[in-house]
Each structure stands twice: as C-alpha cells, then as structure tokens.
Design an enzyme around this catalytic site. Structure first.
Site, PDB file in Angstrom:
ATOM      1  N   ASP A  90      43.509  36.026  49.747  1.00 27.92           N
ATOM      2  CA  ASP A  90      44.663  35.445  50.403  1.00 27.92           C
ATOM      3  C   ASP A  90      44.137  34.693  51.633  1.00 27.92           C
ATOM      4  OD1 ASP A  90      47.157  34.830  51.207  1.00 27.92           O
ATOM      5  OD2 ASP A  90      47.806  36.889  51.587  1.00 27.92           O
ATOM      6  N   CYS A 307      50.084  58.534  30.091  1.00 30.08           N
ATOM      7  CA  CYS A 307      49.040  57.892  30.890  1.00 30.08           C
ATOM      8  C   CYS A 307      47.698  58.561  30.607  1.00 30.08           C
ATOM      9  CB  CYS A 307      49.387  58.011  32.371  1.00 30.08           C
ATOM     10  SG  CYS A 307      48.166  57.252  33.460  1.00 30.08           S
TER      11      CYS A 307
END
Lengths: 379, 379
Positions: A90, A307
């Site tokens: 970023d 999961c």
C-alpha cells in the site's frame, strides 16, 4: 506490463491469474496484511501452509521502521522477512490520512508527522515510488488521498483531481526509475471520488488514461452504508478495464468480499481476520464464534469441522477459550491462522464456483448462513 | 515404580533415561515451562520440532484455570493441550508461597487466596495429588513449603519437617488413588532445608524413606549466592539414591544447569529461556544477545550460526530486532523457539559429553565462553 489472464467469468464475477517474478496470484485473491513486514502473530511457515499467494505490507510503516536504508541493505523486503512469494505494498496514503498528525496537503505531496515520534516527513508521489523501489514489492500502489465519509462533494472533487495529478506523477516516476533487485515491479492506480458516481467516473477515466498495471478502488469501507459501497463498487467496476486486476482496498467482512466479487472485484486486503482473531472472534462455516464465551468452557469439538488448518486439526474450542481467558500468546496465533485460512479458502471456493458458473447461487447461500449466524456474536 | 536407567557417568555427572507411557525422557533433561497448559508463545508443533521430550505444567494455575472439571472432561491435560509426550506437574507449592495472598500454613495444608480473583482455597497434600490425578501428569510433585532466602534456621527446620509430613501424606494419597486415564503416573518428593546442610540431610532422609519415584531439590535459586546453591546441590545429591532421577527445581541459567549436572542433577525446569526470549534476550553459543540493541539494525547474519532452529534457519538478527522494536508478536515466538532450542540442545550435548567421559572439560569451555560474553548483555 503485468500479465493478467482471465480464466473464467460468471456474470460480472471473474476468476483470473496474474504473474510476478515471485509467483502467480490466482484471483479472486485475499491478501493477508503484514503491515510491518510480518502478518501479526502468524509466522511465514504458516502463511505458506494456508497457501497464501500474496501478502500486503505498508509503505508508511516500513518507511518509518525499519527504514529504507535497512531494507536496501537487506536486499528488499522479501529477503528481510524471508517471504519468497509476491508482496503488494500500500502507498501509505491511507496511513498518512488516518494515523499521522498535522497533515498539510499540497499539490506536490503531503507533509505529516510520524505517529511514532512526531518527526516531520514529506511524501511526494515520486518519493513513495522510490520507497517502494527500496522495499521491492512486486506490486506498488500510487500515493492517493483517501477521503473520509461523509465527504462534501466539493472536497471529493478537489481530492479526486489531486489523486489523479499524483497518479500521473507516480507513473512518470515509476517509468523513470528501475527496480533495485532482480525482479520486476508493477504499479496500480487508485480510483477515488467518494460516494459520487460522476467523480468515480472522472477519477477512473483519469487513471485509466495513465495505463497502470491494475486499478484499485480506494475510499470505501470508511463508514458509508454497505449498500452504498456495493453500489459504488458495481458502478466503478463497470468503468474498469476487463484485462487488468481490480482491487478493492481495505474490504472487509467475508460477505463483503463475496458481494464485491459478484460485482467484478479481483483482489482484497483487510486486517479483519487477524485483528478479529486476536480479539477472540473466529470466522467459521457456522458463523462467527466469540471464543471467550463461557459456553465453550467444556466444548471439546473442533473450532470448525470444515476447516483443515493447524488450529482445527489440533485443538478444541475449550482449549482455545482457555488460552484466551488465560491471556496466552498462543491464542493469538491459533485464532489468526484459522481466520486467515477461512478467508483464503473462501477465495479458493469462490474461484471454483466462478469457473463452475454457479457463483451467485453459492454466494447467496453463504451470505444467508453468515447473516443467520450473526446472532452468535451477540450472545 | 518409575523405570530409570543410568546409561553413563562421568564423575558425578550422569546420563540416563526414564520411561513413561507417553515416551522416554533422556537425562540430563530440560523441561520447557507450560504453566497454563501452553509454553508461552510456542505452539506444540514447534515444541516437537525442537525435540522437547517433556514439558512442565503447573497444578496451582491449572486448578484455578481451566479447573479440574474441564480437565477431567477433556480426558486430562495431554488431550486438552494436544501434547502426547510426557508432562510433569509442579505441585503448586511454590506458587502458593510466591503468588497467592494471605497464606495460612497449617499442619494439614495451606489456605490461600487466588492471585486471580481473591477467592479462598485450601491445598492439602491429598488434594494436590487429586488435582494431579485430574491433570493426568506423567510425573506429579508433592506439596511442599518452599522457604525463601534468607531463612532463619529455626523456620527452615520447622518447614523441612512440615514438608516431610506433607510428603508422607502425599505418598499415602498417591498409593490409595488411581490414575483417571489410561496411563501410569509417578510421584517425586521434594527435599527442602534451605541452605543448611544438616536440614538438607534431615529432609533427604525423611523423603528417601518414603520411597518416591524420583527426588527434587526445592528451595534453591531463590536469591542465595550461586556458590551456595552449587554447594548445597553438591551436598544434597551425595545423599540422593543413584537409581532415581534428581530434579533441581526452577534452575536456571545455562551455566547453572551445567554446574548442577556436574554435581549429579538430571532434570531442570526454568522460565528463563521463554521469559528472557520475550524480553529480547537471546541465548547463543556466543553469549547472550540483546536483540533491541541498535547494532543489530543492519546485521543480516543469523542469530546463531551453530543453531538449526526455525528462527535461525529463516531470519536475521536485523529482522528479529525490527520485530521487537515494532512490538510484533512474531518476535516473541521466534525468540522463544530459539532459546528453548538452545537449552534443549545444550542438554543433548551434555548427554553426549558425559557418555564420552569429557563432560567437565567441555563444561569449563562453555562456561568460560558464557562468562566472557556476559559483556554482551551490558552493552
């Protein structure tokens, strides 16, 4: 130019892949956030184990600490943090406008004070490209001004124009400079314009003319109603090139990602899986679990039966609850690994569903389940 | 009775092995401390990777949180924390005397207030055996009174007698009760007597008469001069049976371990590797490094060139320093893994040197190097 290939489409939802010298990134992609050169509480081996294809790091933070000199001596961030897969950075624009103090925005850049020690710094579009050369991220972001919400139309217009001007300066600086290490770097533009469609259109046109490797939508998920966000995303993606990645910055909850994918977004980053994990909120296929809840005291079932992450393979809800209640560091790691794996596996399934042509049907079901189970967080 | 086999001796230094239903423990052994059912900042997979053969957990802490009811429902601590190797539990005596408030010592046990919520509890020798049945530790410790330093002779005498009396009650309770799970449990006695040799002798005789599976030396490393500690260790081990493990509780620095091994000790536990690690102090073959030191800012060498742990295989001093300075959780994990591996590998080498018959020579060299490099911590 970044090589991005669309593999499949399902209405506006897209599945693709882009190539960097550090490996490919399949889209829709979620980027775990490693602000300071580490994904909080999760080591690099577990990032690989959960099949992370790209991490996000932050120009503002890395510039302040450890600084570009150290990063250059290290041979770039990949070597510094021993992460050999893609990194996107970023630009620091968001942090300058959200974290730092005493900002002065000028046509040529922004002056600010460090949130760490109050020291004064000046970020120009050129400097931010330079810092990202020192970092060596595979994908750089241009410096932009991220408008808050709500934002007056006049300010949003002025700001979108400033972002466009900075984008042009960034592109020029990018083209005039070279990577410091032995891998290619790419650069994405950021479309601003707050919640005003005509400004989003203006910004998109300006940015697209500059021919970036990809385009981000900035300035959303800053407090506007979620329907407004979806509407602006839907509108903006319709203006964005088909043949380049589309990145919705800083978003968000699992349902936000799915809605945005349906509207044509390819890439995401958000601190939510790690931050919520550290606060004992676990994303599961059965909704969000608040692991401090006393009902898990003697619940020895796995956190999420669907999961396969390190946490779910090895530990029960009762053990994780005990670790949170006892203030143990291991809780932070186990929760963060699980939540990141949840996000990454959601993206993997989204890619499959897009290729199978039944993305929207699947999305409806998942979103419904998530919304029905929101109750879990309120218990 | 615990099966303990001596494999080799080098003067007083011993190398042996004992067997539990969860696996063997080679001695000299260091036990990483997992006070609350987790070794702070290090997950179970890394404990295995660094070849941990036994962990220590704590009766006082586990009794308060998560409590025996949860542990019993879980099927014991091994299942609760998913650790299938041996566990030794400290009796809680040390914690009652160091952590809890408003203690009242009575012939039949000790009343105390929880350091967590001020609630009142009463530990008797029998109750402490019962809690350790609920925990299911492979090796239990008896309830004892750990005397402070300095300690008046009269108090030390009275206290040693109390510890002997509690030891007899513990042994009886142990023999009258049964494991709750499908593995055998053993019990060690604790020799007290402060720094007074005649009291150590008295205590040792009382305890040995009770025929425990092993014997610990308690009440050292509580502030006495290190030479006094070595002297009492040397004296006490000369009174202890050859055919049973000898455990020096709560000790200590690497050089303390080596000196105690030379004086006939087989087992150790200490929070030092993990606690110092969390405070950025790293044990290395070149002395202790303070990782916050600015001289490591751009030192991209490995933390310890002689170490093969996850941390040293993957990360530089500069990266670890950055993580500490930036307050990142990963720093705690990386430092703790490294320090534990340092301790465990020191014990492995000690075992080799004892079998090779050159333990003392090697010890001198290591201790000299450690002492010469103490400067490092003061920079």
């Amino acid at each position: 130019m970044l090589k991005f290939s669309l593999i499949g489409k399902d209405n506006k939802a897209r599945s693709g892949v882009f190539e960097t010298d550090h490996g490919v990134v399949e889209t829709p992609a979620f980027m775990p956030v490693g602000t300071q050169g580490t994904v909080k509480a999760v080591n690099q081996k577990y990032l690989e184990e959960i099949k992370t294809q790209i991490v996000l790091s932050n120009t503002y933070h890395l510039y302040l600490r450890p600084g570009t000199e150290v990063l250059e001596k290290a041979g770039g961030l990949h070597r510094f943090m021993n992460w050999n897969k893609p990194i996107l950075t970023d630009s620091g624009g968001f942090q300058v406008f959200s974290l730092s103090e005493l900002r002065k925005v000028k046509p040529e850049g922004v002056e600010f004070r460090s949130h760490l020690d109050g020291s004064t710094h000046f970020f120009t579009p050129e400097k931010v490209v330079g810092i990202q050369r020192s970092i060596g991220s595979d994908v750089m972001m241009v410096l932009d001004e991220c408008t808050p919400y709500p934002c007056e139309y006049d300010y949003a217009l002025k700001s979108a124009n400033l972002t466009s001007s900075w984008a042009a300066m960034s592109k020029e600086a990018f083209e005039k400079s070279f990577p410091l290490y032995d891998h290619k770097q790419f650069i994405f533009g950021i479309i601003q314009g707050s919640v005003y469609k005509d400004l989003r259109e203006l910004s998109a046109k300006d940015l697209i003319t500059l021919d970036f490797d990809g385009y981000a939508i900035g300035g959303l998920a800053v407090g506007e109603p979620v329907e407004t966000m979806y509407d602006i995303v839907d509108f903006t993606t319709s203006l964005m090139p088909e043949n380049k990645p589309r990145y919705l910055m800083g978003v968000g909850r699992p349902e936000n990602l799915l809605e945005a994918i349906e509207r044509g977004i390819d890439m995401f980053d958000c601190v939510m899986p790690t931050r919520n994990g550290r606060n004992a909120y676990l994303f599961t296929s059965n909704g969000i679990l608040s692991m401090r809840n006393s009902k898990y005291k003697d619940d020895f079932s796995f956190i999420d039966g669907n999961c396969n992450c390190y946490t779910c393979r090895n530990f029960s809800k009762a053990y994780l609850r005990h670790l949170f209640i006892a203030g143990e560091i291991l809780a932070l790691e186990l929760a963060s690994i699980h939540n990141l794996n949840f996000y990454l596996s959601l993206m993997r399934t989204a890619r499959e569903k897009i290729l199978d042509g039944n993305f929207s049907e699947w999305k409806e079901e998942i979103v419904k389940r998530i919304i029905n189970n929101k109750i879990n967080t309120e218990e």
